[in-house]
Write a protein that holds these residues in place. Structure first.
Motif, short mmCIF file in Angstrom:
data_model
loop_
_atom_site.label_atom_id
_atom_site.label_comp_id
_atom_site.label_asym_id
_atom_site.label_seq_id
_atom_site.Cartn_x
_atom_site.Cartn_y
_atom_site.Cartn_z
N ASN A 1 -3.51 -8.69 -1.85
CA ASN A 1 -3.80 -7.31 -1.49
C ASN A 1 -2.71 -6.38 -2.03
N MET A 2 -1.45 -6.75 -1.83
CA MET A 2 -0.34 -5.93 -2.34
C MET A 2 -0.36 -5.89 -3.85
N ASN A 3 -0.64 -7.00 -4.50
CA ASN A 3 -0.72 -7.03 -5.96
C ASN A 3 -1.83 -6.11 -6.46
N GLY A 4 -2.94 -6.09 -5.76
CA GLY A 4 -4.04 -5.20 -6.14
C GLY A 4 -3.65 -3.74 -6.01
N LYS A 5 -2.89 -3.41 -4.97
CA LYS A 5 -2.44 -2.02 -4.80
C LYS A 5 -1.48 -1.62 -5.91
N ILE A 6 -0.58 -2.52 -6.28
CA ILE A 6 0.35 -2.22 -7.37
C ILE A 6 -0.41 -2.05 -8.68
N GLN A 7 -1.40 -2.90 -8.92
CA GLN A 7 -2.21 -2.78 -10.13
C GLN A 7 -2.96 -1.44 -10.15
N ALA A 8 -3.37 -0.96 -8.98
CA ALA A 8 -4.05 0.33 -8.90
C ALA A 8 -3.11 1.47 -9.27
N VAL A 9 -1.85 1.38 -8.85
CA VAL A 9 -0.86 2.39 -9.22
C VAL A 9 -0.66 2.40 -10.73
#
Length: 75
Positions: free
Chosen positions: A35-43
């Motif tokens: 989930n955190m990796n997905g958020k960073i990828q979104a940034v």
């Protein structure tokens, strides 16, 4: 009539309880990381890349640092 079938399910669950428990526990931490990796990828996708690593770091810390962006009273 259906008691033997239920007993068989219970026995199967008892046999594999440790494996089921470990799988659920592992997936929970894995889901948090993904989930955190997905958020960073979104940034990264939102900004279309960064000029350098420092800008990426500042941007990531800003979004995920839980900053309070309201004026604070100074005593």
């Amino acid at each position: 009539r259906s008691i033997p079938a239920i007993n068989r399910v219970i026995q199967t669950f008892d046999t594999y309880f440790k494996g089921i428990f470990n799988a659920l526990q592992t997936n929970t931490s894995s889901v948090k990381h993904e989930n955190m990796n997905g958020k960073i990828q979104a940034v990264i996708a939102q900004t279309r890349g960064f000029i350098n690593f420092d800008r990426f770091r500042i941007n990531t810390l800003f979004y995920f640092g839980n900053f309070k962006l309201v004026p604070q009273k100074i005593y």
